[in-house]
Design an enzyme around this catalytic site. Structure first.
Site, PDB file in Angstrom:
ATOM      1  N   SER A 110       0.813  -1.222   0.000  1.00  0.00           N
ATOM      2  CA  SER A 110       0.000   0.000   0.000  1.00  0.00           C
ATOM      3  C   SER A 110       0.840   1.264   0.000  1.00  0.00           C
ATOM      4  O   SER A 110       1.896   1.337   0.653  1.00  0.00           O
ATOM      5  CB  SER A 110      -0.875  -0.011   1.258  1.00  0.00           C
ATOM      6  OG  SER A 110      -1.417   1.267   1.486  1.00  0.00           O
ATOM      7  N   GLU A 129       0.126   3.654   1.665  1.00  0.00           N
ATOM      8  CA  GLU A 129       0.126   4.095   3.062  1.00  0.00           C
ATOM      9  C   GLU A 129       1.509   3.861   3.695  1.00  0.00           C
ATOM     10  O   GLU A 129       1.865   4.519   4.676  1.00  0.00           O
ATOM     11  CB  GLU A 129      -0.976   3.345   3.828  1.00  0.00           C
ATOM     12  CG  GLU A 129      -1.205   3.753   5.266  1.00  0.00           C
ATOM     13  CD  GLU A 129      -1.911   5.087   5.463  1.00  0.00           C
ATOM     14  OE1 GLU A 129      -2.435   5.661   4.488  1.00  0.00           O
ATOM     15  OE2 GLU A 129      -1.920   5.572   6.616  1.00  0.00           O
ATOM     16  N   TYR A 168      -1.760   0.433  10.660  1.00  0.00           N
ATOM     17  CA  TYR A 168      -1.986  -0.243   9.375  1.00  0.00           C
ATOM     18  C   TYR A 168      -0.762  -0.092   8.466  1.00  0.00           C
ATOM     19  O   TYR A 168      -0.284  -1.069   7.878  1.00  0.00           O
ATOM     20  CB  TYR A 168      -3.228   0.347   8.695  1.00  0.00           C
ATOM     21  CG  TYR A 168      -3.404  -0.068   7.250  1.00  0.00           C
ATOM     22  CD1 TYR A 168      -4.015  -1.271   6.919  1.00  0.00           C
ATOM     23  CD2 TYR A 168      -2.967   0.759   6.206  1.00  0.00           C
ATOM     24  CE1 TYR A 168      -4.173  -1.652   5.586  1.00  0.00           C
ATOM     25  CE2 TYR A 168      -3.126   0.391   4.878  1.00  0.00           C
ATOM     26  CZ  TYR A 168      -3.728  -0.811   4.572  1.00  0.00           C
ATOM     27  OH  TYR A 168      -3.880  -1.182   3.259  1.00  0.00           O
TER      28      TYR A 168
HETATM   29  P1  NAP Z   1     -11.509  -4.680   1.673  1.00  0.00           P
HETATM   30  O1  NAP Z   1     -12.629  -4.352   0.758  1.00  0.00           O
HETATM   31  O2  NAP Z   1     -11.489  -4.132   3.055  1.00  0.00           O
HETATM   32  O3  NAP Z   1     -11.422  -6.289   1.749  1.00  0.00           O
HETATM   33  C1  NAP Z   1     -10.636  -6.928   2.723  1.00  0.00           C
HETATM   34  C2  NAP Z   1     -10.828  -8.431   2.591  1.00  0.00           C
HETATM   35  O4  NAP Z   1      -9.990  -9.096   3.559  1.00  0.00           O
HETATM   36  C3  NAP Z   1     -12.257  -8.912   2.848  1.00  0.00           C
HETATM   37  O5  NAP Z   1     -12.572  -9.926   1.918  1.00  0.00           O
HETATM   38  C4  NAP Z   1     -12.161  -9.521   4.257  1.00  0.00           C
HETATM   39  O6  NAP Z   1     -13.095 -10.537   4.513  1.00  0.00           O
HETATM   40  C5  NAP Z   1     -10.764 -10.115   4.189  1.00  0.00           C
HETATM   41  N1  NAP Z   1     -10.195 -10.414   5.506  1.00  0.00           N
HETATM   42  C6  NAP Z   1     -10.002  -9.551   6.531  1.00  0.00           C
HETATM   43  N2  NAP Z   1      -9.424 -10.195   7.567  1.00  0.00           N
HETATM   44  C7  NAP Z   1      -9.259 -11.496   7.185  1.00  0.00           C
HETATM   45  C8  NAP Z   1      -8.724 -12.641   7.797  1.00  0.00           C
HETATM   46  N3  NAP Z   1      -8.237 -12.605   9.047  1.00  0.00           N
HETATM   47  N4  NAP Z   1      -8.677 -13.797   7.108  1.00  0.00           N
HETATM   48  C9  NAP Z   1      -9.175 -13.871   5.855  1.00  0.00           C
HETATM   49  N5  NAP Z   1      -9.725 -12.814   5.207  1.00  0.00           N
HETATM   50  C10 NAP Z   1      -9.749 -11.640   5.870  1.00  0.00           C
HETATM   51  O7  NAP Z   1     -10.103  -4.271   1.010  1.00  0.00           O
HETATM   52  P2  NAP Z   1      -9.769  -3.859  -0.509  1.00  0.00           P
HETATM   53  O8  NAP Z   1      -9.987  -2.415  -0.674  1.00  0.00           O
HETATM   54  O9  NAP Z   1     -10.382  -4.835  -1.416  1.00  0.00           O
HETATM   55  O10 NAP Z   1      -8.177  -4.052  -0.501  1.00  0.00           O
HETATM   56  C11 NAP Z   1      -7.587  -5.314  -0.809  1.00  0.00           C
HETATM   57  C12 NAP Z   1      -6.177  -5.335  -0.260  1.00  0.00           C
HETATM   58  O11 NAP Z   1      -5.417  -4.293  -0.856  1.00  0.00           O
HETATM   59  C13 NAP Z   1      -6.045  -5.120   1.237  1.00  0.00           C
HETATM   60  O12 NAP Z   1      -4.957  -5.898   1.691  1.00  0.00           O
HETATM   61  C14 NAP Z   1      -5.729  -3.641   1.375  1.00  0.00           C
HETATM   62  O13 NAP Z   1      -5.056  -3.392   2.579  1.00  0.00           O
HETATM   63  C15 NAP Z   1      -4.862  -3.459   0.153  1.00  0.00           C
HETATM   64  N6  NAP Z   1      -4.827  -2.124  -0.422  1.00  0.00           N
HETATM   65  C16 NAP Z   1      -5.997  -1.510  -0.757  1.00  0.00           C
HETATM   66  C17 NAP Z   1      -5.960  -0.257  -1.363  1.00  0.00           C
HETATM   67  C18 NAP Z   1      -7.231   0.453  -1.761  1.00  0.00           C
HETATM   68  O14 NAP Z   1      -7.175   1.659  -2.031  1.00  0.00           O
HETATM   69  N7  NAP Z   1      -8.364  -0.244  -1.857  1.00  0.00           N
HETATM   70  C19 NAP Z   1      -4.729   0.360  -1.617  1.00  0.00           C
HETATM   71  C20 NAP Z   1      -3.559  -0.316  -1.284  1.00  0.00           C
HETATM   72  C21 NAP Z   1      -3.616  -1.563  -0.706  1.00  0.00           C
HETATM   73  P3  NAP Z   1     -14.547 -10.232   5.147  1.00  0.00           P
HETATM   74  O15 NAP Z   1     -15.433  -9.919   3.980  1.00  0.00           O
HETATM   75  O16 NAP Z   1     -14.858 -11.504   5.822  1.00  0.00           O
HETATM   76  O17 NAP Z   1     -14.380  -9.059   6.079  1.00  0.00           O
HETATM   77  O1  G4F Z   2     -10.540   6.826   2.348  1.00  0.00           O
HETATM   78  P1  G4F Z   2      -9.582   6.740   3.467  1.00  0.00           P
HETATM   79  O2  G4F Z   2     -10.072   6.144   4.731  1.00  0.00           O
HETATM   80  O3  G4F Z   2      -8.311   5.995   2.878  1.00  0.00           O
HETATM   81  P2  G4F Z   2      -6.770   5.886   3.371  1.00  0.00           P
HETATM   82  O4  G4F Z   2      -6.616   6.160   4.798  1.00  0.00           O
HETATM   83  O5  G4F Z   2      -5.953   6.695   2.427  1.00  0.00           O
HETATM   84  O6  G4F Z   2      -6.485   4.325   3.154  1.00  0.00           O
HETATM   85  C1  G4F Z   2      -6.909   3.658   1.977  1.00  0.00           C
HETATM   86  O7  G4F Z   2      -5.895   3.742   1.006  1.00  0.00           O
HETATM   87  C2  G4F Z   2      -4.666   3.075   1.361  1.00  0.00           C
HETATM   88  C3  G4F Z   2      -3.685   3.301   0.206  1.00  0.00           C
HETATM   89  O8  G4F Z   2      -2.975   4.494   0.433  1.00  0.00           O
HETATM   90  C4  G4F Z   2      -4.974   1.612   1.560  1.00  0.00           C
HETATM   91  F1  G4F Z   2      -3.829   0.926   1.809  1.00  0.00           F
HETATM   92  C5  G4F Z   2      -5.962   1.452   2.694  1.00  0.00           C
HETATM   93  O9  G4F Z   2      -6.281   0.059   2.850  1.00  0.00           O
HETATM   94  C6  G4F Z   2      -7.237   2.212   2.341  1.00  0.00           C
HETATM   95  O10 G4F Z   2      -7.842   1.566   1.238  1.00  0.00           O
HETATM   96  O11 G4F Z   2      -9.035   8.213   3.828  1.00  0.00           O
HETATM   97  C7  G4F Z   2      -8.468   9.048   2.841  1.00  0.00           C
HETATM   98  C8  G4F Z   2      -8.216  10.437   3.443  1.00  0.00           C
HETATM   99  C9  G4F Z   2      -7.481  10.416   4.780  1.00  0.00           C
HETATM  100  O12 G4F Z   2      -6.485  11.404   4.770  1.00  0.00           O
HETATM  101  C10 G4F Z   2      -8.552  10.775   5.794  1.00  0.00           C
HETATM  102  O13 G4F Z   2      -8.070  11.469   6.945  1.00  0.00           O
HETATM  103  O14 G4F Z   2      -9.491  11.040   3.702  1.00  0.00           O
HETATM  104  C11 G4F Z   2      -9.433  11.676   4.955  1.00  0.00           C
HETATM  105  N1  G4F Z   2     -10.780  11.818   5.493  1.00  0.00           N
HETATM  106  C12 G4F Z   2     -11.405  12.999   5.783  1.00  0.00           C
HETATM  107  N2  G4F Z   2     -12.609  12.768   6.306  1.00  0.00           N
HETATM  108  C13 G4F Z   2     -11.615  10.824   5.824  1.00  0.00           C
HETATM  109  C14 G4F Z   2     -12.770  11.419   6.334  1.00  0.00           C
HETATM  110  N3  G4F Z   2     -11.486   9.486   5.709  1.00  0.00           N
HETATM  111  C15 G4F Z   2     -12.528   8.717   6.109  1.00  0.00           C
HETATM  112  N4  G4F Z   2     -12.414   7.368   5.981  1.00  0.00           N
HETATM  113  N5  G4F Z   2     -13.664   9.261   6.644  1.00  0.00           N
HETATM  114  C16 G4F Z   2     -13.844  10.616   6.780  1.00  0.00           C
HETATM  115  O15 G4F Z   2     -14.882  11.083   7.267  1.00  0.00           O
END
Ligand code: NAP
Ligand code: G4F
Length: 320
Positions: free
Chosen positions: A124, A126, A148
């Site tokens: 990520s 992050e 995280y």
């Molecule tokens: P998400 O929608 O939150 O999905 C997370 C998945 O992980 C769900 O299927 C959840 O299952 C499963 N999970 C959580 N804990 C588990 C455990 N202990 N054992 C088995 N499964 C488990 O996340 P996403 O946005 O699709 O992201 C996918 C991956 O990419 C994550 O690793 C996230 O950290 C990473 N990532 C995401 C972003 C982004 O912007 N979306 C960016 C960078 C990296 P349940 O349905 O049972 O909860």
């Molecule tokens: O949408 P966010 O919660 O995403 P964040 O923290 O960037 O994390 C996501 O992206 C990561 C990749 O860089 C992933 F690895 C991670 O799993 C996840 O998918 O927040 C984005 C920004 C933050 O700066 C937060 O402080 O939005 C700001 N924000 C402002 N108001 C808020 C809010 N975020 C959330 N969730 N809720 C608010 O009300």
């Protein structure tokens, strides 16, 4: 014989798009699901009859070994994690167990069952946290700002370490924020687009948010899962940044999302300190040149197209 792929996190946003992509490529697709008192397969309901779902948990290595023995995949995509940054301060140990040590459990399960399995780790942006250079690429140092982010740095380095120690075909995708109509409601893009739809429908009048100045490089999840697949088709494993190269603030997100519904964000957005974080990541912007050159990866949907798509989907969901 169809290739077999296993996806952890298949019920999540990315897992659902990746499963669709791999099915379209002719794969037999297996997914790890954890036991729950109520099933929540909304994101994969439309393709569930084409998937094989197996019971397992990243907390339990034996379950991962059993899953691998049962489905014998050529490729494993490790997408499962506790993925919400804010929750990682409330549940730092759980986040570490799943998002960090869970990666080691899966890597060790692969070593035990079949070291020829190709492995993708969901790293990520992050991890860059308080960024050391702008834009961020594969050479940029990490400075995580949340439990995280710290856990993801561990997951990233254990992937690199197992590649170098045991010659596993293990690659790490350092993905910047990617969103879609399937994004969880707690993340800011979906919180805003869903909030816009409710306000337009007269169900709410306010949307409470935290830091409007934070800037993110937001892309479309369906574009990003293509990069995961492409990484595992390479002969040599390595790590790639996946990003659009353009960032926007949460304030701009509000302007675009409310504007797409004919509303003015200032009339509805209320600042609420409850959504501020103990430590913030102020500005992320990625440089995906390596992925563009070596994988031929491109993103097709830009920020404006993405937010308009999400607003339209949330409005449609409320009116059907
Ligand atoms: P998400 O929608 O939150 O999905 C997370 C998945 O992980 C769900 O299927 C959840 O299952 C499963 N999970 C959580 N804990 C588990 C455990 N202990 N054992 C088995 N499964 C488990 O996340 P996403 O946005 O699709 O992201 C996918 C991956 O990419 C994550 O690793 C996230 O950290 C990473 N990532 C995401 C972003 C982004 O912007 N979306 C960016 C960078 C990296 P349940 O349905 O049972 O909860
Ligand atoms: O949408 P966010 O919660 O995403 P964040 O923290 O960037 O994390 C996501 O992206 C990561 C990749 O860089 C992933 F690895 C991670 O799993 C996840 O998918 O927040 C984005 C920004 C933050 O700066 C937060 O402080 O939005 C700001 N924000 C402002 N108001 C808020 C809010 N975020 C959330 N969730 N809720 C608010 O009300």
């Amino acid at each position: 014989m169809a290739k077999r792929a296993l996806i952890t996190g298949i019920t999540g946003q990315d897992g659902s798009y990746l499963a669709e992509l791999l099915l379209s490529e002719g794969y037999q697709v297996f997914g790890v699901v954890r036991r729950s008192s109520s099933q929540h397969f909304e994101r994969i309901g439309h393709i569930q009859d084409q998937l094989t779902l197996l019971s397992g948990d990243l907390m339990d290595e034996v379950s991962l070994i059993n899953v691998l023995r049962e489905c014998r995949p050529q490729e494993v995509y490790n997408l499962a994690a506790q993925s919400f940054v804010q929750t990682s301060w409330l549940q730092p140990v759980l986040t570490g167990e799943t998002t960090a040590l869970g990666v080691t459990r899966m890597l060790d399960a692969i070593r035990t069952v079949d070291p020829s399995i190709r492995f993708y780790q969901a790293s990520s942006s992050e991890m860059f946290g308080r960024v050391k250079s702008v834009p961020q690429n594969e050479e940029t140092d990490f400075y995580p700002r949340s439990p995280y982010g710290v856990a993801k740095v561990y997951g990233h380095w254990i992937t690199v370490n197992y590649r170098e120690s045991y010659q596993l075909h293990a690659s790490s995708g350092i993905l910047f924020n990617h969103e879609s109509p399937r994004r969880g409601l707690e993340f800011v893009t979906r919180k805003v687009t869903h909030g816009v739809a409710r306000i337009q429908a007269g169900l709410d009048t306010q949307l409470r948010l935290g830091n409007l100045d934070a800037q993110r490089d937001w892309g479309y999840a369906a574009d990003y899962v293509k990069a995961m697949y492409l990484m595992l088709q390479r002969d040599e494993p390595t790590d790639y940044v996946i990003a659009t190269g353009i960032s926007h603030s949460v304030r701009e997100l509000c302007e675009v999302a409310f504007g797409a519904a004919g509303l003015h964000w200032e009339d509805h957005v209320v600042l609420d300190p409850a959504f501020l974080r103990p430590a913030e990541v102020d500005h992320l912007i990625g440089d995906a040149a390596k992925a563009q050159q070596e994988l031929g990866w491109r993103c097709e949907v830009d920020f404006y197209g993405l937010i308009e798509m999400m607003v339209a989907a949330d409005i449609a969901a409320l009116t059907t």
